[in-house]
Structures are given as structure tokens and as C-alpha cells.
Design an enzyme around this catalytic site. Structure first.
Site, PDB file in Angstrom:
ATOM      1  N   ASP A  51       0.818  -1.206   0.000  1.00  0.00           N
ATOM      2  CA  ASP A  51       0.000   0.000   0.000  1.00  0.00           C
ATOM      3  C   ASP A  51       0.857   1.262   0.000  1.00  0.00           C
ATOM      4  O   ASP A  51       2.075   1.213   0.198  1.00  0.00           O
ATOM      5  CB  ASP A  51      -0.890   0.034   1.250  1.00  0.00           C
ATOM      6  N   TYR A 108       5.691 -10.117   7.344  1.00  0.00           N
ATOM      7  CA  TYR A 108       5.597  -8.672   7.552  1.00  0.00           C
ATOM      8  C   TYR A 108       5.960  -8.339   8.996  1.00  0.00           C
ATOM      9  O   TYR A 108       5.724  -9.136   9.910  1.00  0.00           O
ATOM     10  CB  TYR A 108       4.182  -8.169   7.283  1.00  0.00           C
TER      11      TYR A 108
END
Length: 269
Positions: A51, A108
Site C-alpha cells: 500500500d 511482515y
């Protein structure tokens, strides 16, 4: 010939990885640099679609280059690319492996700090919060590998064939002062804004406005919460991508400030 390219980037100034018209994106910047070097259009495919303002301490893309080159391509790319994108390895591959579809695991890290720190600005998410209930947040994190369907924690679940994600690990760490937090999660795939939505729910648990049972009820029912509040993007890093045929360690650590705490001050909850 197909090549995998190993890179990292600071995504703060970009509107995400994916190429889009009229906005600054990482894919477009890299394609422009490659096209400038080879004098023909070069198109690339990334291992994911981070993103806007999200970072990657490890990222791969693949490209097809027919003409051989007799110069140091890594040097030229790094010279052309801005300082917030770095190229480490260019790896020739047999056949036509795919940087996105062949990845079997992605990991992540999400970093958060609870006081104003100019040296963490843009590298960790800032939340002015006190007395977070770390034990309750830890209990919620422990539930994540027990469930497979993450439809409830996705912005647009209907755009996917399915919403199954095989979360292999999830953990929460906090520094000794209780002022910095690190959330780690790995899975075969992730849905749109899934990690930031989970992190937003964990923060509600930490503040006492959401219970662990309520958090789990969404995983069980697969119903989206009435109010989704994704956590800030700046603290999120794609930190490891693994393939059946390629498993490289990341070439960089997180920022020096974050890494110092990661090495010396973090403790598992």
C-alpha cells in the site's frame, strides 16, 4: 531470459508498489530506469502490492530481458534510482518462474511507538497511547495461526476467489519501557489491508474497547466488524519473501533505531 531482482525500498513517498497513472509509484520508477538503461520498454512484475507509504526490507520482481548486457546493471540501476529504492541482486532464472504467484510465504513486521520521536517519523507508526493491555493483545495474536479464513479482516473480500490465508506464525514484542511494539506475521498470502486491519483491532484490544472474544468472533463468523480502522501504513514492512527455489536473507535490517531495539531491547510477550 527471465531474471529475479532483489530490492528494498522506503515507501513513505510513494503511492504503493503498483503502477498507476499520475501518481508516484515504485513499479513505475523502476520500469522507467530499466527502460532508460536498455533503450527499449521494460516491464516488471512484483511479488506483491504494498500500500501507499508501506515499506519493504525485502522485495522481488521479475523481468524478461532478451538482450545480454556487458556492464554492471546493479550499479547503473542504483545510480539512476532514488535513494529510497535499492537493488541488491539480479538472478537469472530457468524457465518462467513468477515473482508473485510462486511465492510460498511472505512475512511482515509492524512497528509502533507511543511517544513523539522525530527519528522514528515515517519508519514506525506513532500512536499517543498509554497503558496498553499487552497481555490481551498477545492473547489475540496467538489466535491468528488457528484460523484460515480472513474474510472479516479485508477491505474488499468479494474481489478474491477465496479469502483463505494460512498464517504460519504471529508474535508480538514490546521494548523494556513499554513504549515501542513490534508485530510479526507470516502467511502464504495476505488480503487487502489485512495486516493493518488486524493491527487496528489489536490496538482496540489494547485500549480495552474490544475484547479478545469479540476479536475471535469475527474470525469464527467471518463477518466484517461494523467499524474497520486500519492502522497507519508507515510502520508496516514486507520483510521476507520465500520461494520453493529461492530463499535469500534480507540484505538490510530495519532502520538503525528500530534494529537496535530489535536486537537488544525487545522481549517476547
Amino acid at each position: 531470459m527471465r531474471y529475479f531482482v532483489h530490492i528494498s525500498y522506503n515507501g513513505l513517498q510513494y503511492n504503493g508498489w503498483q503502477k498507476q497513472l499520475n501518481v508516484l509509484n515504485i513499479q513505475g520508477v523502476i520500469e522507467n530506469a530499466l527502460t532508460q538503461i536498455f533503450k527499449v520498454p521494460v516491464f516488471i512484475n512484483g511479488c506483491g502490492r504494498t500500500d501507499a507509504q508501506v515499506h519493504a526490507s525485502q522485495f522481488f520482481f521479475h523481468m524478461d530481458i532478451e538482450q545480454p548486457w556487458d556492464f554492471d546493471l546493479i550499479f547503473r540501476l542504483n545510480k539512476l534510482l532514488p535513494l529510497n529504492i535499492a537493488v541488491y541482486d539480479i538472478i537469472p532464472m530457468e524457465g518462467l518462474p513468477h515473482a508473485r504467484f510462486d511465492a510460498v510465504q511472505r512475512a511482515y513486521d509492524y512497528f509502533l511507538h507511543t511517544y513523539k520521536d522525530p527519528f522514528l517519523n515515517g519508519l514506525s507508526s506513532y500512536y499517543l497511547l498509554e497503558n496498553l493491555q499487552w497481555d490481551q493483545m498477545k492473547a489475540a495474536v496467538a489466535l491468528l495461526p488457528l484460523y484460515k479464513d480472513y474474510r472479516a479482516f479485508c477491505t474488499s473480500p468479494d474481489k478474491y476467489e477465496h479469502t483463505l490465508c494460512y498464517v504460519r506464525s504471529a508474535s508480538l514484542m514490546v521494548d523494556e519501557k513499554g513504549e515501542k511494539m513490534r508485530f510479526q506475521i507470516s502467511s502464504n498470502r495476505f488480503l487487502g489491508k489485512m495486516i493493518r486491519i488486524i493491527m487496528g483491532q489489536l490496538l482496540k484490544i489494547g485500549q480495552g474497547t474490544l475484547s479478545v472474544d469479540e476479536f475471535e468472533s469475527h474470525l469464527i463468523s467471518r463477518k466484517t466488524p461494523a467499524l474497520i480502522t486500519p492502522a497507519h501504513p508507515q510502520g508496516l514492512y514486507l520483510s521476507k519473501v520465500t520461494y520453493p527455489y529461492l530463499n535469500l536473507p534480507p540484505r538490510v535490517d530495519f532502520s538503525a533505531v528500530l534494529q537496535k531495539h530489535a536486537d537488544t531491547n525487545w522481549k517476547a510477550l
